[in-house]
Motif scaffolding. Structure first.
Motif, PDB file in Angstrom:
ATOM      1  N   UNK A 199      12.453  -8.185  -8.859  1.00 18.56           N
ATOM      2  CA  UNK A 199      11.789  -6.891  -9.049  1.00 18.56           C
ATOM      3  C   UNK A 199      10.305  -6.987  -8.742  1.00 18.56           C
ATOM      4  N   UNK A 200       9.812  -6.074  -7.893  1.00 19.43           N
ATOM      5  CA  UNK A 200       8.390  -5.937  -7.604  1.00 19.43           C
ATOM      6  C   UNK A 200       7.976  -4.490  -7.843  1.00 19.43           C
ATOM      7  N   UNK A 201       6.799  -4.316  -8.453  1.00 19.68           N
ATOM      8  CA  UNK A 201       6.285  -2.989  -8.793  1.00 19.68           C
ATOM      9  C   UNK A 201       4.960  -2.763  -8.073  1.00 19.68           C
ATOM     10  N   UNK A 202       4.739  -1.523  -7.613  1.00 15.67           N
ATOM     11  CA  UNK A 202       3.513  -1.182  -6.894  1.00 15.67           C
ATOM     12  C   UNK A 202       2.843   0.034  -7.530  1.00 15.67           C
ATOM     13  N   UNK A 203       1.522   0.034  -7.462  1.00 18.13           N
ATOM     14  CA  UNK A 203       0.724   1.167  -7.916  1.00 18.13           C
ATOM     15  C   UNK A 203      -0.420   1.356  -6.927  1.00 18.13           C
ATOM     16  N   UNK A 204      -0.691   2.610  -6.564  1.00 19.29           N
ATOM     17  CA  UNK A 204      -1.839   2.892  -5.703  1.00 19.29           C
ATOM     18  C   UNK A 204      -2.566   4.117  -6.205  1.00 19.29           C
ATOM     19  N   UNK A 246       0.826  -1.214   0.000  1.00 15.32           N
ATOM     20  CA  UNK A 246       0.000   0.000   0.000  1.00 15.32           C
ATOM     21  C   UNK A 246       0.853   1.255   0.000  1.00 15.32           C
ATOM     22  N   UNK A 247       2.183   1.105  -0.049  1.00 10.70           N
ATOM     23  CA  UNK A 247       3.136   2.217  -0.171  1.00 10.70           C
ATOM     24  C   UNK A 247       2.991   3.236   0.956  1.00 10.70           C
ATOM     25  N   UNK A 248       2.912   2.756   2.185  1.00 15.68           N
ATOM     26  CA  UNK A 248       2.899   3.662   3.337  1.00 15.68           C
ATOM     27  C   UNK A 248       4.308   4.191   3.557  1.00 15.68           C
ATOM     28  N   UNK A 294       0.306   6.853  -6.499  1.00 19.71           N
ATOM     29  CA  UNK A 294       1.655   6.484  -6.090  1.00 19.71           C
ATOM     30  C   UNK A 294       2.196   5.334  -6.903  1.00 19.71           C
ATOM     31  N   UNK A 295       3.484   5.373  -7.188  1.00 17.38           N
ATOM     32  CA  UNK A 295       4.175   4.280  -7.870  1.00 17.38           C
ATOM     33  C   UNK A 295       5.398   3.917  -7.052  1.00 17.38           C
ATOM     34  N   UNK A 296       5.745   2.634  -7.055  1.00 17.25           N
ATOM     35  CA  UNK A 296       6.896   2.182  -6.310  1.00 17.25           C
ATOM     36  C   UNK A 296       7.566   1.007  -6.986  1.00 17.25           C
ATOM     37  N   UNK A 297       8.831   0.811  -6.681  1.00 19.04           N
ATOM     38  CA  UNK A 297       9.583  -0.322  -7.213  1.00 19.04           C
ATOM     39  C   UNK A 297      10.577  -0.779  -6.157  1.00 19.04           C
ATOM     40  N   UNK A 298      10.719  -2.103  -6.039  1.00 19.87           N
ATOM     41  CA  UNK A 298      11.678  -2.687  -5.108  1.00 19.87           C
ATOM     42  C   UNK A 298      12.524  -3.706  -5.850  1.00 19.87           C
ATOM     43  N   UNK A 299      13.834  -3.545  -5.760  1.00 20.63           N
ATOM     44  CA  UNK A 299      14.783  -4.466  -6.391  1.00 20.63           C
ATOM     45  C   UNK A 299      15.572  -5.174  -5.300  1.00 20.63           C
ATOM     46  N   UNK A 300      15.485  -6.502  -5.291  1.00 23.72           N
ATOM     47  CA  UNK A 300      16.206  -7.301  -4.301  1.00 23.72           C
ATOM     48  C   UNK A 300      17.364  -8.028  -4.979  1.00 23.72           C
ATOM     49  N   UNK A 321       1.089   6.047   8.782  1.00 24.91           N
ATOM     50  CA  UNK A 321       0.220   5.723   7.652  1.00 24.91           C
ATOM     51  C   UNK A 321       0.027   4.219   7.523  1.00 24.91           C
ATOM     52  N   UNK A 322       1.052   3.442   7.850  1.00 30.32           N
ATOM     53  CA  UNK A 322       0.905   1.983   7.815  1.00 30.32           C
ATOM     54  C   UNK A 322      -0.115   1.530   8.844  1.00 30.32           C
ATOM     55  N   UNK A 323      -0.083   2.099  10.047  1.00 30.09           N
ATOM     56  CA  UNK A 323      -1.061   1.753  11.078  1.00 30.09           C
ATOM     57  C   UNK A 323      -2.464   2.117  10.635  1.00 30.09           C
ATOM     58  N   UNK A 324      -2.623   3.294  10.032  1.00 31.73           N
ATOM     59  CA  UNK A 324      -3.937   3.752   9.602  1.00 31.73           C
ATOM     60  C   UNK A 324      -4.497   2.893   8.484  1.00 31.73           C
ATOM     61  N   UNK A 325      -3.633   2.442   7.565  1.00 34.93           N
ATOM     62  CA  UNK A 325      -4.088   1.712   6.381  1.00 34.93           C
ATOM     63  C   UNK A 325      -4.296   0.231   6.619  1.00 34.93           C
ATOM     64  N   UNK A 326      -3.573  -0.350   7.575  1.00 32.80           N
ATOM     65  CA  UNK A 326      -3.505  -1.798   7.647  1.00 32.80           C
ATOM     66  C   UNK A 326      -3.877  -2.387   8.998  1.00 32.80           C
TER      67      UNK A 326
END
Length: 814
Positions: free
Chosen positions: A778-783, A134-136, A807-813, A141-146
């Motif tokens: 690679x993981x991609x997020x959109x909200x 959810x890109x908190x 919001x857009x996000x990307x995580x590379x491991x 914001x994480x507490x509020x959203x989840x």
């Protein structure tokens, strides 16, 4: 072609080693046989194997006595015995298990690292994967959203958790087992939760209800435990890590973070660095017709010039930046003996106090500047875990920590040449010792002790200005001890209970040069001692996916320096010290039921809390008897904190998650509560009036889709209306004979921050989230949050919520 002796030797060694430890290609799929890309595989207890590739496969080496843990977001974590992972290939299917609600938790939680299912408390966990989905960008914001936590904000750089109607210093914040609450945690609204870097978290644990047994003072509403990433030992050495980036439109926010894990068989480390920048937040443009100018930022101040805002929905003076660093090490000193070090540092730029910057006096903006100066938190801790059993314990944990907290406030009135700075420094040292001992196959004993010492230094410039806390210095010294016993009555019933004793002593010394002429004992130093004996008793039943809980728990909160010795101004009123303030105590009874297996999962908890000697704000006088104080030409009426007769809060939390089809889940949760208190009127009568910090009913309903690489959700968040008659009363005038008049302004409910003095209107928003695993790395997020761009301002908040936020996000491991 001939092989050199060296290469031949290496090949023979590899062949020989493979004959000793068989390698198996493990394939991880969903129930339809589709590969799960990026599933995590760990050889228990803590040897990381890897993530599955595009075919859902990973190579593992297993002995018959080994156990694998296989997990994937949205699916049930599965354990595999080594006997099931033999031969060249093996396959495991993970049942779909979306995280709509937190049920049947198998992880460890809390200060003592206990299995959540063994605790008789209502517990929620938020994993790092869920937060990223959810890109908190902050923990608030994480507490509020989840979670079921309500969050209040006075400015964008804020987030004050509300648990069961308790907020601020009645909610205990903990990071990696170390209490964050210190001597100046106030009873209004707090922003300290956001000093924990969300990018460094492994998970957030929310333990609802009185937590005095394990934690001592402050845990009346519950405990929010931030657990940062723990480095893992690596038999073969090596490194791994991630880089993540997020952008969101409503506040022009950008986040960049990275982490590296490294180590070997006997040591491990992790380094985490992040930077987040928030611009000025844009509120929703779809406004109710009768709101007029409420919530609009029509003007703002530059220097001493009032400037017209070209976009009144842009809340000018709300942006800020935050910087975080985490460094942890683990050392395996010997078998079953482990030492951990933990260094954390968080700081910000200036954080504008938006509700103050928007405040008007006689129709004019009041402040040219009102900033929280750099908000800094530094933590250093050492933890020793000893699992070498003795006659006194099976497991012993020793934790010592020191925190430095800096909270600065910088203010300048419009047109004034004087900038006032209040600088607050807190040094907080804690010591915790916990033991666990199995007395028999069915009985476990836990016991321990803790101690704390906080030192507060408060200064102000210019020198003639009043310090926020006693100018001569103040301190808090406290400690406690507990005993906790659990007993399995049979295979399904468990009884658990314990007691704790806590003691605390405050000292505050005021100065002869302060703006107010304090009595002699204030100058010599006020000493405020308090103690409490509390207990808890819980009964649990678990069978065939059904769980019943019944819990009685007591809590207490001893006054801190902020409660009884603060001098501060807000909304035309000034708060002064009350050295006679005593501790508040709570008695909570709760009952819960959960259905944790099958296509329909349910959770319901009902609770009622009786709060004795509740600390509330009320009208008062100065030591010389005057009910007002003149400061820089303003007449400020006097308030102080007092102990009310009693208060009671009751409510329920309900949630369900229904698996409609193999890849679809409908989930919903709702939270309803009420609060009342007995408050003393001028004629000596006690009136039953609303308790503060009680949010209106709120919740969310979502439809979630999970399939292989995709995780998508459509969600509606909502809050119902709160009438002004349900707001807390700050002062009472009149009598039963002539009628009472209630003063609301100045209470923590912020009634002045409502449209037309009608209370908080209800609202709802439409939100969408999508997460796509493009590869094993690679993981991609959109909200899209608040997709209809609705304007709303949550209860007691001083800043409007974000408008449409893409919001857009990307995580590379790696």
């Amino acid at each position: 072609m001939r092989l050199s002796p060296v290469i031949l030797g290496l090949l023979l060694a590899l062949l020989f080693s493979s004959s000793l430890t068989a390698q198996t290609t493990l394939r991880v799929t969903d129930e339809a046989g589709e590969p799960l890309v990026g599933a995590s595989v760990v050889r228990l207890p803590d040897s990381y194997v890897g993530l599955t590739d595009r075919q859902g496969e990973v190579l593992v080496s297993m002995g018959a006595g080994d156990t694998l843990e296989v997990s994937f977001l949205g699916y049930q974590t599965t354990l595999l015995a080594g006997t099931r992972v033999q031969g060249p290939t093996a396959t495991v299917q993970l049942p779909a298990h979306p995280q709509g609600i937190s049920l049947n938790i198998a992880t460890v939680v809390g200060r003592r690292d206990e299995t959540a299912a063994d605790l008789p408390y209502q517990i929620q966990t938020i994993s790092d994967e869920e937060r990223r989905r959810v890109q908190s960008l902050t923990t608030a914001d994480a507490l509020s959203s989840l979670s079921g936590v309500y969050v209040q904000k006075s400015q964008l750089g804020a987030g004050s958790p509300v648990l069961r109607g308790f907020e601020a210093n009645r909610v205990l914040l903990v990071v990696d087992g170390v209490r964050m609450n210190n001597a100046i945690y106030r009873n209004g609204h707090l922003q300290n939760a956001i000093t924990v870097d969300p990018n460094a978290l492994e998970r957030i644990e929310v333990i609802y209800g009185a937590g005095a047994l394990a934690y001592g003072s402050d845990a009346l509403g519950g405990v929010v435990h931030f657990r940062t990433r723990q480095p893992r030992f690596r038999d073969g050495g090596g490194t791994s890590g991630y880089t993540t980036a997020n952008l969101s439109s409503a506040a022009y926010a950008a986040n960049l973070a990275g982490s590296v894990e490294y180590g070997g068989q006997h040591w491990a480390g992790v380094t985490n660095i992040s930077f987040t920048r928030f611009g000025d937040l844009r509120a929703g443009g779809n406004r109710p017709a009768n709101y007029g100018d409420f919530g609009l930022r029509n003007e703002y101040v530059v220097g001493d010039e009032v400037v017209t805002n070209d976009n009144p929905n842009r809340q000018v003076g709300s942006g800020y930046a935050q910087y975080n660093v985490l460094q942890k090490f683990r050392f395996r000193l010997r078998d079953q003996l482990e030492l951990s070090t933990n260094l954390q540092f968080s700081t910000t730029g200036d954080v504008p106090r938006y509700d103050a910057l928007a405040e008007r006096r006689n129709g004019q903006l009041r402040w040219a500047r009102w900033d929280y100066g750099p908000q800094t938190r530094a933590l250093g801790s050492l933890r020793l875990d000893n699992r070498r059993a003795t006659g006194l314990y099976d497991v012993a944990t020793y934790l010592v920590a020191h925190q430095y907290v800096e909270e600065d406030r910088i203010q300048r009135r419009l047109g004034s040449p004087v900038t006032i700075q209040n600088l607050e420094d807190v040094g907080a040292t804690t010591l915790q010792v916990d033991f666990a001992k199995g007395l028999s196959g069915r009985t476990d004993l836990r016991y321990g002790l803790d101690a704390r010492y906080d030192r507060v230094t408060s200064t102000a410039t210019p020198a003639e200005e009043a310090t926020r806390y006693p100018s001569g210095g103040s301190s808090l010294l406290g400690g406690g001890a507990y005993v906790d016993l659990s007993h399995d009555l049979d295979s399904f019933w468990q009884l658990r209970g314990g007691i704790r004793y806590g003691y605390q002593q405050l000292r505050a010394t005021f100065g002869a040069q302060d703006p107010i002429a304090w009595p002699a004992d204030y100058l010599d130093g006020i000493v405020n001692p308090s103690d409490a004996l509390t207990g808890a008793l819980g009964l649990q039943y678990r069978r065939a996916g059904n769980q019943l809980r019944l819990l009685f728990a007591q809590g207490f909160r001893a006054p801190n320096v902020d409660d009884f010795a603060k001098f501060r101004e807000q909304s035309g009123r000034v708060q002064v010290p009350n050295p006679d303030l005593g501790p508040e105590r709570s008695n909570t009874l709760e009952a819960g039921y959960a259905l944790t297996e099958g296509p329909l999962r349910l959770e319901f908890t009902a609770y009622a809390t009786l709060l004795s000697d509740a600390v509330i704000r009320s009208t008062a006088t100065l030591p010389d008897g005057l009910p007002y104080f003149v400061s820089r030409g303003d007449t400020l009426f006097v308030d102080t904190n007092v102990n009310a007769e009693k208060a009671w809060i009751y409510g329920f939390d309900a949630a369900f998650a229904w698996r409609l089809a193999r890849r679809w889940e409908l989930h919903s949760d709702v939270h309803w509560l009420r609060g009342r208190r007995r408050q003393l009127a001028p004629d000596g009568a006690y009136l039953t009036l609303p308790q503060d910090h009680i949010p209106p009913a709120y919740g969310r309903t979502g439809l979630r889709y999970l399939s292989g690489r995709w995780d998508a959700e459509l969600r509606v968040n909502f809050q119902v209306r709160k009438q002004l008659d349900d707001y807390a009363v700050n002062g009472i005038e009149g009598s039963a004979q002539d009628g009472y008049t209630f003063e609301l302004v100045g209470s923590a409910d912020n009634p002045e921050l409502t449209p037309f003095g009608e209370g908080t209107p209800g609202w709802w928003t439409l939100n969408g989230y999508a997460n796509y695993r493009a590869s094993e790395r690679l993981a991609l997020q959109l909200k899209v949050e608040n997709a209809l761009d609705r304007f709303y301002q949550p209860f007691a908040s001083g800043i409007a919520a974000p408008g449409i936020d893409v919001g857009v996000g990307a995580t590379w491991r790696w």
